[in-house]
Enzyme design. Structure first.
Site, short mmCIF file in Angstrom:
data_model
loop_
_atom_site.label_atom_id
_atom_site.label_comp_id
_atom_site.label_asym_id
_atom_site.label_seq_id
_atom_site.Cartn_x
_atom_site.Cartn_y
_atom_site.Cartn_z
N ASN A 1 23.43 -5.36 -11.25
CA ASN A 1 22.24 -5.27 -10.41
C ASN A 1 21.37 -4.21 -11.07
O ASN A 1 21.56 -3.02 -10.81
CB ASN A 1 22.58 -4.89 -8.98
CG ASN A 1 21.33 -4.80 -8.12
OD1 ASN A 1 20.21 -4.73 -8.63
ND2 ASN A 1 21.52 -4.77 -6.81
N HIS B 1 12.78 -4.86 -14.50
CA HIS B 1 11.38 -5.12 -14.82
C HIS B 1 10.84 -4.21 -15.92
O HIS B 1 9.73 -4.39 -16.40
CB HIS B 1 10.55 -4.93 -13.56
CG HIS B 1 11.20 -5.48 -12.34
ND1 HIS B 1 11.45 -6.82 -12.20
CD2 HIS B 1 11.70 -4.90 -11.23
CE1 HIS B 1 12.06 -7.03 -11.03
NE2 HIS B 1 12.23 -5.88 -10.44
N GLU C 1 23.27 -11.57 -13.28
CA GLU C 1 22.35 -10.63 -12.65
C GLU C 1 22.33 -10.88 -11.15
O GLU C 1 22.17 -12.01 -10.71
CB GLU C 1 20.95 -10.86 -13.24
CG GLU C 1 19.87 -9.94 -12.70
CD GLU C 1 18.48 -10.32 -13.20
OE1 GLU C 1 18.35 -10.97 -14.26
OE2 GLU C 1 17.51 -10.00 -12.48
N TYR D 1 17.61 -3.34 2.62
CA TYR D 1 18.76 -3.44 1.73
C TYR D 1 20.11 -3.56 2.46
O TYR D 1 21.14 -3.65 1.81
CB TYR D 1 18.80 -2.23 0.80
CG TYR D 1 17.63 -2.17 -0.15
CD1 TYR D 1 17.60 -2.98 -1.29
CD2 TYR D 1 16.55 -1.33 0.09
CE1 TYR D 1 16.52 -2.94 -2.16
CE2 TYR D 1 15.48 -1.28 -0.77
CZ TYR D 1 15.46 -2.09 -1.90
OH TYR D 1 14.39 -2.04 -2.76
N ARG E 1 19.06 4.10 2.11
CA ARG E 1 17.70 3.77 1.74
C ARG E 1 17.25 2.48 2.42
O ARG E 1 17.85 1.44 2.24
CB ARG E 1 17.63 3.59 0.21
CG ARG E 1 16.25 3.30 -0.31
CD ARG E 1 16.20 3.35 -1.85
NE ARG E 1 16.89 2.22 -2.48
CZ ARG E 1 16.30 1.35 -3.32
NH1 ARG E 1 15.04 1.49 -3.65
NH2 ARG E 1 17.00 0.37 -3.86
N PRO F 1 19.38 2.09 -10.82
CA PRO F 1 18.82 3.23 -10.10
C PRO F 1 18.66 2.99 -8.61
O PRO F 1 18.28 1.91 -8.18
CB PRO F 1 17.45 3.44 -10.76
CG PRO F 1 17.14 2.15 -11.41
CD PRO F 1 18.44 1.55 -11.81
N ASN F 2 18.93 4.01 -7.84
CA ASN F 2 18.75 4.07 -6.40
C ASN F 2 19.80 3.29 -5.62
O ASN F 2 19.84 3.40 -4.39
CB ASN F 2 17.34 3.59 -5.98
CG ASN F 2 16.24 4.47 -6.55
OD1 ASN F 2 16.23 5.66 -6.31
ND2 ASN F 2 15.36 3.90 -7.36
N HIS G 1 20.87 -9.42 -7.20
CA HIS G 1 19.96 -8.57 -6.44
C HIS G 1 20.26 -8.71 -4.97
O HIS G 1 20.55 -9.82 -4.50
CB HIS G 1 18.50 -8.96 -6.70
CG HIS G 1 18.05 -8.66 -8.08
ND1 HIS G 1 17.62 -7.42 -8.47
CD2 HIS G 1 17.99 -9.45 -9.18
CE1 HIS G 1 17.30 -7.46 -9.76
NE2 HIS G 1 17.53 -8.66 -10.22
N ALA H 1 15.42 -1.52 -10.47
CA ALA H 1 14.09 -1.45 -11.07
C ALA H 1 14.11 -1.68 -12.59
O ALA H 1 13.11 -2.08 -13.16
CB ALA H 1 13.45 -0.10 -10.76
N ARG I 1 8.63 -10.05 -3.35
CA ARG I 1 8.14 -8.66 -3.33
C ARG I 1 6.91 -8.48 -4.23
O ARG I 1 6.17 -9.41 -4.45
CB ARG I 1 9.29 -7.74 -3.73
CG ARG I 1 10.47 -7.89 -2.72
CD ARG I 1 11.63 -7.01 -3.03
NE ARG I 1 11.23 -5.60 -2.94
CZ ARG I 1 12.00 -4.59 -3.34
NH1 ARG I 1 13.20 -4.86 -3.85
NH2 ARG I 1 11.59 -3.34 -3.25
#
Lengths: 146, 146, 146, 146, 146, 146, 146, 146, 146, 146, 146, 146
Positions: free
Chosen positions: K73, K79, K97, K22, K17, K9-10, K99, K76, K106
């Site tokens: 990736n 988690h 994975e 990012y 963003r 997502p996003n 990121h 969110a 964070r």
């Protein structure tokens, strides 16, 4: 009267490491301030710094006899070293814990201390003056003021 | 220069309450020691003690203007008063937290502090001499030593 | 023999506040019951109620001398007042904690008590009769039964 | 009116086990005190003690009919027996929990109770007099005072 | 084929204890339902109920040989008995845990189970029919359906 | 000199239950080893095993007089029995806790022990030899070596 | 009578995904078993599977009217979907939660369930037969057995 | 219709204390805004501010009769005052909790609230406009809009 | 000026789902109320509801440009959707979180919010009027009042 | 057969450090006891003590080849050294953990062990005799008894 | 050889963003970089992005056959998505994975990952170069380097 | 350009220690791979390994000047060394943390890291290739690719 003054890991870089957090004064300069403070008094200061937990314990074991006080800034070992706690407990050295920064205002994990509850007291947050305060207390408490 | 010196609940009974834990010196005697320390220096000490959280906040609100420092022994409020924390934060008074006993060596619930991380620093465990240390720091830091 | 009987916040509204939970009897009526109980015995009861933590501590400090027991229903302060705990500890008053309701059967946060472990004992859940039980114990324990 | 009076594990050794903590009075002597208290009143006391959780539940199941109250000192089962809780809940016996010592002033694990919140109330810390208080409440509450 | 069917504490009072929560059917009636279900099939049902943890373990130790399955409603022991868990683990009996009520919808402390993760599976919330479901699975799984 | 040797739940099945975890030796064989060890020494061993918590407490209460030591493998009761803890505390029997397996290497919930901190010491993980070690210590400590 | 049978994420891959954990039977085969079970009974089964939480909620909203039961295997949504919980609560559909595997014997995070306490009951660990059990209960409970 | 509007500790310094966090408008100005809002409506606003928990409870007890609503910004007491919670519960005043700042975006300890769950609702983060929103709701809900 | 008004899972059933908890007004009726409120003002309201987290994020991504505010009732996603939080953070939309019910008075797990601390503020507990309050704030704050 | 015997921080001060807690025997005397025990047996003992974690790991890496067992009293490192744990795991040395004192009866933070679960077993609380027990086990287990 | 490259997502808004967090590179540009990297190698890259958890699972189910690796990736979903974890576990796709940001630096809730422990490895914090590293590993590991 | 490459405790035994977990390649071989990678580029690699926390800090203090990057595999110190964290923070060396194994798939206590959040990024789980990835990033990021 002998006083042990011990500094833990990374404190040898004082003045260099993050000066806006730890101040611009080097460890040597602080030691000089402390020596000046006891000039003419019957007090011997024995300084030691190490980045290694075991070396600090070795130092304490070698020097605790004939010493009246331990002033210690355990740095990061405050939060991780049960071995250092055991040394202080075992050698029965009256201990004063000092910190340059206010550790209560930093990361959560700095809230746990293995040293504070086996010390006489704790002074935290006054920069290099924390050491002076501790020394003044020792002078005062041992009747070496005059 | 004005310095506010505030004592929280039960500290008015110093010397009476558990003397082996808190010492035999009364709060008045400690105040006397502090006044002696600033004699001849341009420093005015304003003392206040209350058992009521709100009265301490009232006192701070009334006197923070023109004050350079707050020295506070919040006693039990250290661990329970967010209102006191908010007052300190809001009034932006440089604050020094002092304790007679070493609170790190007492009950678990005394480990949580709402005051320490909004203070300049903390001095704990040196009996009435904790106050002297705090005052010395203030004197030193404001250049009132001479 | 003097016995202090202290009620904490909101207890002045007994009989009005949630009567199905706290009973219909007012605080005055409970006090009357207690006075009746000690009639003819060499026991003086000194009552106090306040919604302010500091006022309760003030009261204890003023009256603890010459008092043999403290019977206290600290109400909500049971769970939040370390200052009250310190007062009881410091004044060394043998303390009996009473509650009208069974606090074990209420919200989770009422499980933490700062008062219970510094008291002689705790009586909880028997409405106004909790006070009578506490008084009977005091009478019995001080040999004032006859 | 029948009242069940149950004592949990190790309470049969009262007077022998740690007398400075639990008092010097034996369980039989406490029972005698209680019998004396109800003499001439229409109240039958049925005593039971066991070190085995299941036997206490068996006893409750056999005797709860025609019983008006349960007075119980669950001892260590206070903190471990959900089965006992279920028995009390299931049989709907109005229950009064008593303890000789102040369990709030002991180990952390004694803070969890499976019995207290399904009881009418709890009396803790008054030695053998805790039982008397409970009985007085029962007498009072069932109008057997006269 | 032998199947052990064990019921833990307080389950002997089924139909009497809190009927709106546990149903009006007695344990004997449930056993009768189960016997009816296996009529004509080569399955022997051995029932046992006890309020004592140790007696249940004794029963399992005596009867696990030649038994193909254990169906157990451990009641409160679900949440407290590691000894029962060890017995099931040690005897290697394929175990089906059943509950009358939906234990997920009850007190927080009923969420911890020492039995569920050493069982084949768990059936909870269907009243006495939970037992029937477990038996049907056993019949089905052992090829005794016909 | 009398030594009590107590085994908790499921230990009667030693040699049968999970032999790769608990060893192939039965409890009787271990007892035989222990008897051999004290042959010719002035030491009487009194063995007891039960799956019921209350029966173990009963045994201890009946036999603690004239006993010098308790050697106990509480099995699962290690983690759940406060009643057993209270018995050991109350009877003031010097206690040695033994385990066949290394309980530190098992489930998380086996980390909590109600027995270890009221024992002299703990021996865990050496199979049946754990018992021998405990006995050797007792022999040694009571001067029965010769 | 209509029964909704919903399967959550990844369950469309039954028979393919980890057959030793989830069995070799596909979701279609399980559906076939269930249809067979209700043959000749006045029961309509409406199946739905989705990997998307929102689509399952959409399905429930569209079909809950005129439905008597929801049988659901929420898969991973059991532990993460409060939205699904809210749908079940809001639509007031009597719900039976089923799982192929014994979720109590898996990762710690699978212990938290948002669905179980708002369901009638839970069946977990019996492979595809978990669904049969749930259906049998529905048949039985709605009097559709004959 | 009377509406009580209560502000907790430090809120009397609004406009002075941390204006970038709490805004530049003083409490008096907010009160003026609120009075303007109800002008010509049959609504009486009664304002109160105190830094002392007990004084706020005193105020509520004196004025709750004939009052239709309580609008309260408990400030720091939100997180520490069970006594205030008990007052609100006991007096059964429909309560609206307001905050100037978004307390969800501040320190972790501000997440616990003793007031929110006994209020009708909570408005947090809109500066002084939070009060206006609360008042609009009260006007609307009591049919005083016209 | 464009305002996005988003409703999360299950909110499309408003008026139908648990009317005593969520009110009898449908989502369409609330939208109608909101449209009425902005009539004649230069404000465009764009409504969206979905049961699927991803669709809400898609909607925000498509419409955030040229939008001045987001008013969102995230429903259950409040407590579970970090993806929604990331969208709000990433798109930098000033966000107002609204809830019909007082979520502080519901299940424990509703206390964790992933949305509140990245919002301007939160309005919770005022039924459909929560939306009106949020809109009034937006009107007020953007100077569209006249 | 070679056996490594390692002692962690502060153990070099045995006999000096807190003799009432750790005994009056020095580390050298314990080593002498152990040497006596293996006299005439084909067992070589290699002793090492250090206050530095890394030196102990260095020692293990240098000597693990040709060694049959490691007997270690990790002292404070028990609770803090994952590096030591990794060394033991990596070198695959069968390890026996010993402690002079009963660590279960000390501070809470001594309950976490990084060494115990990667050891064969643990012996704690028997003073210097803990070492003898460990050695006896090694002798016994390796058939060196004769 | 086919490699699936999935973004959660996003991530479709990359470059737009929060560019300072990012990076300014869009997802399309990253895909282009990756395609360039495998040019001339026997590797097919299949890209997918979605804001909906279920669509990602659908994609994996449709494409996992004939695929050698999954590079993901999860954003969110890292988690919150146990469903995604189950898909990866069930389809047995070797997973890497990645990121963009260093998630360890964070919010606290980003420390829990449902994906990391079922992946081959994790690369976090290197911006778009994290993807390149993952691809290089895949190329290297499958012998497609030449 | 100088790059420091530091390996923590036990990593000197790579290839020997648990080869199925850590791979068969020795630390020297990994260093050789890395040297090969930078051949012909203006990059100097300075390797260091130690089992002692303090020696690693000493190394960093001596060599951080003129160094552009630190690549570190802190091994077990990842989870225990706040001193190492402080060194990295203080010296402001851009740091890349690498691990051979996927630490997310190991013991719970390996989830806490004192190093990760003060690093640029973390690479974990790719065996010795983790180091290569880190080096490639450094080469790339410092424009030394050509």
């Amino acid at each position: 009267m002998k006083v042990l003054i011990v500094n833990g890991p990374n404190l040898n870089l004082l003045g260099v490491r993050e000066p806006d957090k730890y101040g611009t004064r080097s460890l040597e300069e602080i030691e000089q301030e402390l020596r000046t403070r006891v000039k003419g008094k019957d007090i011997e200061l024995l300084f030691f710094q190490s980045n290694t937990e075991g070396e600090i314990i070795d130092f304490l074991q070698k020097n605790y006899k004939n010493s009246a006080y331990l002033m210690i800034n355990p740095g990061a070992f405050t939060h991780t070293s049960i071995a250092l706690r055991d040394a202080i407990l075992g050698l029965k050295l009256p201990t004063i814990e000092v910190h340059l920064t206010n550790i209560h205002a930093r990361e959560e994990f700095r809230k746990r201390s293995y040293i504070s509850d086996v010390s006489v007291g704790v002074i935290t947050g006054f920069g290099w003056y924390s050491y002076i305060m501790a020394l003044d207390y020792i002078i005062k408490n041992s009747g070496k003021e005059g």
